[in-house]
Design a protein around this motif. Sequence first.
Motif: not given
Length: 388
Positions: A218, A221, A223, A237, A241, A266, A268-269, A275
């Motif tokens: 991650s 990673l 966005a 992406y 994810s 993590l 995340l966007s 998401a």
Amino acid sequence: MPPTDNQGSFLNRISIRRNQVAYEHEFEDLEQFQKHVADRLSELFHPQDHQDTTANVDPPEALFSIGWFRKLLDIFLCCEAEFKALVIMGRDASNFSKSPLDRLFPEHLDRTVKALDICTALNHGIELLLHWQKLAQIAVDSLQQRPVTEGHVKRAKKALNTLLASIFIDDKENHHHTGKSAPAPASSKDHETIGNLKSLSYLFAKSWSASKQIQAMSSNLAAPRGGEPTGLVVPVYLMSSILVFVMWAMVAAIPCQERTGLGAHLQLSKQFAWAQPMIGLQDKIGEDWKKKEKKGRSGLLEETQRLEKLGMGLVEFAEGFTYPVEADKAEDMAAKVAEMGEICRRMEDGSVPLQLQVRELFHRIVRSRAEALDVLDQVNKIATPVPY
């Protein structure tokens, strides 16, 4: 005869139109893929909202149960198949030579390599769950005898002590737990049994860490930025994810080597619809993990947590056992044994199919990665000048 200007203009318009139709079709496919992912994750996050009350179907699985994680893997396998059909199969290799895909796609493939190690660790973790289930079943079979004698109770206590000591070892290794330990078996044979169970979690070198593996997956990673083209960037992406999320969630549930600090890995966007349910699940898992980590419990799997709680209660009953058993104690013991028996049944029915899914996931990643590498090989051939 060479085309006239009018003919050339007409052919150009046809070509533009065909490209426009192809683009619109591809855009619809990408939108549909993202919608499918969002719908599946929402169903997993709110299973009761998607339950058909008129149909004769089973009720939704409890959150973080074996059945729930089987559904999570089903969702991932479905998404992986759609991703491959959309992004890899029949795709013009030149797409992957353009920025930022020339960087993002190899990074995704690097994550899949790390995921293979995690799948291997999960496979062995499920073997440990099966051993715990067998030990719990020995206790259930012993305490279901009528009348319950001192010999039955001793046999049950021995199995439960081995079970709890094994869980405690996993806690100690993963969480550096320093609280009250589970009762430890006294005989050398029992210590050998615990050592064998412990070894199931230690497939890799002691320096290997499931938590660090997730962190490495991650770490880069990110966005897509606003200025980056949409096209294939978003599905790549998305797939990265969901790959990281599924590996992270599985490690939080199944005994794996070294999981310290797993709840904080993590990022995340929030800009994509798919998401939102993923972030909701991430928050729930992260919150529960931090609570369990402080208590030194062995993962988030519901069945494991209930086995541990019931096992401690039944060991307490065994330590204070006198024959004949008082009516209220016998009733409380019978209720705990019945519940443990139900958990054993669920673990027996679900663990092997879960293990088969993890193995299928491993082989699916291997096959898809090989196909993706073939595409990248074509990219390299395109970029290599032909010698004259």
